[in-house]
Each structure stands twice: as structure tokens, then as C-alpha cells.
Scaffold this motif. Sequence first.
Motif, PDB file in Angstrom:
ATOM      1  N   ARG A 136      65.971  -7.519  35.184  1.00  0.00           N
ATOM      2  CA  ARG A 136      65.348  -7.122  36.456  1.00  0.00           C
ATOM      3  C   ARG A 136      65.393  -5.607  36.639  1.00  0.00           C
ATOM      4  N   GLU A 137      66.511  -4.990  36.244  1.00  0.00           N
ATOM      5  CA  GLU A 137      66.595  -3.528  36.348  1.00  0.00           C
ATOM      6  C   GLU A 137      65.571  -2.861  35.428  1.00  0.00           C
ATOM      7  N   GLN A 189      62.170  -3.232  36.917  1.00  0.00           N
ATOM      8  CA  GLN A 189      61.957  -2.302  38.025  1.00  0.00           C
ATOM      9  C   GLN A 189      61.690  -0.895  37.516  1.00  0.00           C
ATOM     10  N   SER A 198      58.228   1.050  38.224  1.00  0.00           N
ATOM     11  CA  SER A 198      58.286   2.297  39.022  1.00  0.00           C
ATOM     12  C   SER A 198      58.120   3.548  38.169  1.00  0.00           C
TER      13      SER A 198
END
Length: 789
Positions: A19-20, A23, A27
Motif C-alpha cells: 500500500r505504501e 501510494q 502520488s
Amino acid sequence: MCVLLALAAAASAQTHTARELAQQVLSASLDPAECYHVREIQIHQEDVTFYLTEGYIIFGTPVNGAPVTAVFSTEVEGGDAEVVLLPPDRAERQTLAAFTNSPNLDEHFTRAVFFFTDAGARSLADRIRKDPTAEKEQTMGRIMADKWNLTVANLTSNFETRIVLDLMTKSGAGAGFFDATLRGRTLGDFDIVHDARASEQIGAGKVSVHDGFPQWETWTRFVSASHRNLPPPAPEEEILSYNIDASMDSSLTMHCITRIRIRATVDSRDILPLEIDSAMRVTSAKIDGIPAEVYQHNSLRGGLVQNSGNELFLVVPPHPLESGSVHEVEIVHEGKVVQYAGNEIYTVRARGTWYPGRAFQFATYDATFHYPDTMDLVSAGDIREERTSNGVRTTRRVPEGKLRLLGFNLGRYTRRETQKNGITLRVSANPDFEAYLRPAQPQILVTDPTPTSRAIQVPRLVTPPAPPAEPADRVEAISTELLSALDFFRSRFGEPPLKHIEVTPVTGRFGQGFAGMIYLPTSVYLDPAALTIRPGSQIDEAFMSQVLRIHEAAHQWWGNIVTADSYHHEWLMESLANYSAVMFLESKAGPKAIEKVLDIYRAELVRKGPDGVTAESRGPVVEGRRLDDPSFPGAANAVLYGKGTWIIHMLRRRLGDPNFLRMLAELRRRYEWKTITTDDFRQLCAGFLPPGSPDPKLTEFFDLWVYDTGMPSLKLSYSVTGRKLTGTLTQTGVPDDFTVTVPVEIRTSPSNRIVRQIRTSSGPVKFTVDVSGPGAKAVLDPAWSVLRR
């Protein structure tokens, strides 16, 4: 190699959750400080080369030590860029030309958005920094970042799961993804992809809109140069078995705990990629009882980056899995895969993908279903346990063999169970038909007195009540027919995968055949007298409904014992099932049954779409479902089922009936629980040709009928003078290089017939035959050995 090791080291030095990482990918904005004016830059992706002749390129901020995005623009005087893609075979060149009007892709483009994980592309920024001709342009970088950041962010959401998969694969063994979203000067917006994990690594196409809905349109897809003549990439994890516990609540939402025994490989050491229907959401996972991270996101371009069309999700082991080690992966997932269709009819939208999987592997199953006791749930396998408590019925099913897919169906059924020679067949029927299947009733005239005068009768049209139509009325006939067909196939192809077979209705006009589970469209439950001729067609619906029923039964062998792992070879499973059905009908009704089917398919193949192009001309049979065209419904089916059936029939004529049946038996024996390719099938068939046959490896036959298009019109004329028959065979309607051998039967008496093989050409072909007298006749291809108009 040094770059790859450096990138792997950088990745291993930074530990992130999926998930990191996702992200970070989502981004990762464009970096104004990493914008360059470049000239003569080339990006090689095996069969694809991008030429950045002159323009500006800006890279995204680093993710795990290097960028994964870049944007190129030709907004400079003299700016230009070009992409060249060369499909390796005639079939792919033909389908590419259908979309782009050119067999090769050579397109100049004005802008491109790149996404990448492969080492070469991720090192592109370093390469440009070292290029003495490249000039850093921070002012242009700020302009491009402002202009493109939103677009990049929107596009990134299509690919971030695939990017994270590579970034989490620390060994780098399966890494390699590159996508270019381009604005062509002629073709407009389109994508090119190179995905090292896919069975076909190179692809091109675009997102198009049909009837208000976006969908992926494939222009070409093929195996990259480095993978040709190699086995397709194996799934990252080998699936050994499933244990599924599925509960259906009153809202028809399904809640599942799926436990999968897997054998890890080097590519699943750090991460397990799995797929599931988009209606299902994965909520948690464990590996060997220890919680594991799950990452799932959906994508419009899923059809580009994976072949199945399902949604990719990732499970991250709590610790690395040793290659060859066996583990239990527990997935908790839920979603609404059952919908109410009206008239007490329910439909399952994800019949084979409602649980997690990867590449439809053969595995053993043990499935327990919990559902309202007012309903019936059917699935493959023997019932090992069944009970009811507090309004919930529980049924445990355990198939005795290996399956690729476990389907189920839900409804309120009338059921009939019959047995024959050790096969148990249970046929289910809905309580009613879908509304559109109820035949319209003719209106009749009745008379009523007018309100002002009882002497005047005013006629009016009314519709009488519809006669009762009960799907259950057809259960016995369907049972008898299918048991007979299964017995016929069993005697020729061996035992079916399961001895307990469920037959169950589905909405729509299509069927499916899973191991132990035959889905039949509700239309086949209609009284055959209600099925006549389709509007605008001459197809006998009652007859083709019978073909469909038997076809789905034949899938117990073709598709569930022997199978194909690519849409390119799907035609084999459909055509073998279809021809097996035709053989069964031939055994009941004689040769006229097979001629009727072939004639129907011939008519469908020459039917033209709105653009005036025939269904057969849409593309070769090996292009499979890529031939689907919203403007021409039925074109893909005409080729997959119709031309495919003709191809199998033509092979039967070349092999002869005894060899043909031996070939089918050997096909089942040699490829039991395995996948077969079109070329495997060619080699198998060639081994059963009679000695001395022309085209002994069948390469010419497959090149002509399987990998290409074309249906010739053939005309035979002849005259007899004395004891000599002189004939002329003329071919039209195909390219000049199309040539085929056609049998011509010479009949000098009812008992004296000889066959001459005449090879067509671009012009008339003349031939002579010595005959016994003036009564001789010549007949063109009486055994239907050649597909023609």
C-alpha cells in the motif's frame, strides 16, 4: 545487468508495504528539475522501438530509487517522435491492419506518457543525464509538470497494481513492464505495452466507447522476440487445491473464506499475484495462519496488462517463501456476484472467477455453501454433507478429480436426476422463463356493445392469456438427450472428468461447460415448436438449440480434460466440442445433419456487417474473442464456432474417419489435464494422415485455414467428348495467392466413381479425365471437403 542489480539493491534497501508503494506510485508527480531537451533518443522494447527524434522529456519523482513515469512532448520547433511495431506473423498483421489500415505500426506521435518497471526504462533518466546533447530545461519542466500532472495521475491508477507487483518482486525475476499512452498524428490516442509476465508480452490497442461504455480494443497482441519458441511463462505460484467456505445472505451478497494450497516459485518469493472478479472485494489474507498484507485496485486498462480481464490483487507474505515450498493462503472476500433477473430467476455473473485464482490451473476442490433454505444451489462434485438449520441450508461438495474452474448456480429449481452406465445427471429448471422469451400472443377480434346502443357491435383487438409455459416440461427430454450424448462421447473419448454432472439454466443465449457443471441458456428449455427462424436469418433455431446443448456436454472433454491456456487456441476447444456435437447428431440422423450444420455456418460466415465486410473476413480463427465487434454482433462466433467447425470437418476428410477418431482418442490421452496449442494440434493431426498424403505436415492447411482468412467461390464446368471429360475449375473471391486442393468426383456409373484432386489458381484451371462414355458426370466436392461460398 549492473543496472538491474543496482535497482534490486536499491529496492531491497527500502522496505515498504504494497500500500505504501502504491501510494508512492500514485502520488509520484512530475519533477520539473528532471526535464530535458533531447534529440535522437531510442527506447527499445523488443519488437517495439520508440524514436524520440526531438522534444522534451520529463520524469516523475523516484519510487524505490528510480522514476516509474515520464512524459515526452514534441512541443519544440522541428519536434518529432515515431514508434515502430512489427507483428511477427500474418494473422497479427492482418488484425492490426483492420484497425490501422496498415499491417505494421509506424506512427509519428506528438506526445507520450510512459509507465515502466523494467531496468532499461528506469535507467533512462541516468542515460539522458550522461548524454552530452541533452539539455536540462527546468523552465519547460515547470510548464510540463503543470500541464501533465493531472493526466499522469489519472492514468497511473490503471497501472499501479501492476507496477507495485514488479517493485515488490525483489528477485527481479518477473520484473518488466512498459506502457506508452500515445497521441498519434494519424491514429489518435492509443497504447503500446510490453509486459514480461503476460503470455503474450507485446500488445497495442486503445480504449474506445461503445453504447456509452468504455472498453478495451485490442489491435494486436503477440509473444515478444525473446519468448518465441519457448513455453509460455508459468504462473507465479502453482495452485494445488482449494477449500472454500461461501455464505450467501438474503441480499444475495456472497461472503467467502477461500483457502488455497500453493507451491511457491522464485517469482512468488516476495509477493503472490492473484485475480478475482471485479465484483468481489478482498478484505484480508493469511499465509500459514499469519496475517498477510493485501492490495487490490481496479483498472479500465486491465485488458491490456493481463489476459483474463479479471482484477489483479496482491498478497504480501509476512516472510519470503522458499521456491518449492507449500503453503496455505487464506483469502477473505465478499461481493454481489448473483443478481435477480425477474420471474423468480437468478443469474450468477462470475461463474468461474468468484474466488481467487491465477491462470485457471488444474486443482482439487472442497467447497461448502451456506444459503437461504428457500433456494437451491448447485455446483460440481458429489454432495458429502447437506443440512438445514435456522433457515440456512448447508451443502458441501467435493469433486472427485481435478478442475480448472468451480462454478455454481442459484435459483428455485425443479430437478430431475437420472443415471446411466455410472453417470449421474441432474437437470435443473427455473420456475419460469425470462420475459423476453415468452412468445407474443396474436391478438383476436371480439365484439362489445356500445354504451349508446345494444344493436351495434364494435369489434376490438385483445390479446388472450399466454398459454402456460413451464421450463420443467423439458427436463425429461433434456436429460434423455444429454445422457445419450455423454454415452456417445465416453465411448470415443474416454471417461469424463466427473461422474456426477449438474445441468442448470442461465440467462441469455449462451451456454458454458465446466467439469461436472453444464450451464444451458433458458431458451433451450422452450418447446422446440416455439423455436423456428430468427428474424433476418434462415437459421433453424430448434436445430441449433440442440447443437448447443450437446456442444456444452462435449466440453466435459474439450475444455475440462484437454484445455487451452490462451484465447488464440480457444477455437480448438469450441470447435472440437461443436464438431463432437455434430458427430452425435450425425449418428442419430445421418450425414444430412452434418451438412445442415455446415451449411448454416457457411451462411453465417459470408454474412456482411454494416461496413460490408463478411464475418469470415474479420480475421483468422486464432484471433478468438478479439474478433468481437459491437457493430457486428455474432461475427466472432461465426468464426470461432462456424469456421472452426469447418476446419475440424476438413481435417476429418483428410484423415479419413478411422484415423480421425483415433486422433481424437489420442488427443485426450496425450493432453489429459494439460494445455494444447494450435501448433500442437497440427502436429498431432499430421501424425494420423494416410501415407503419401500431400502437405504431410499440414503446414499449408493450417496457414490457409487457421492463420489466415479467405472463402473462395468455386465454379466447375465440364464437357464430355467421346471418352474424355474436360473440365475447368474457376476460383474467385479470394486473393491471387490463395490456392487450395479441391476434390472433383468423376461418375461414369452409379458404381464407378473416381476422385481427382484439382489445385486452384488465380485463373481457371483445366483438367482432363479418361472416361468410359458420354454419360460421365463431374461433381464438385460432394463430401464437403473444402469451405467455400
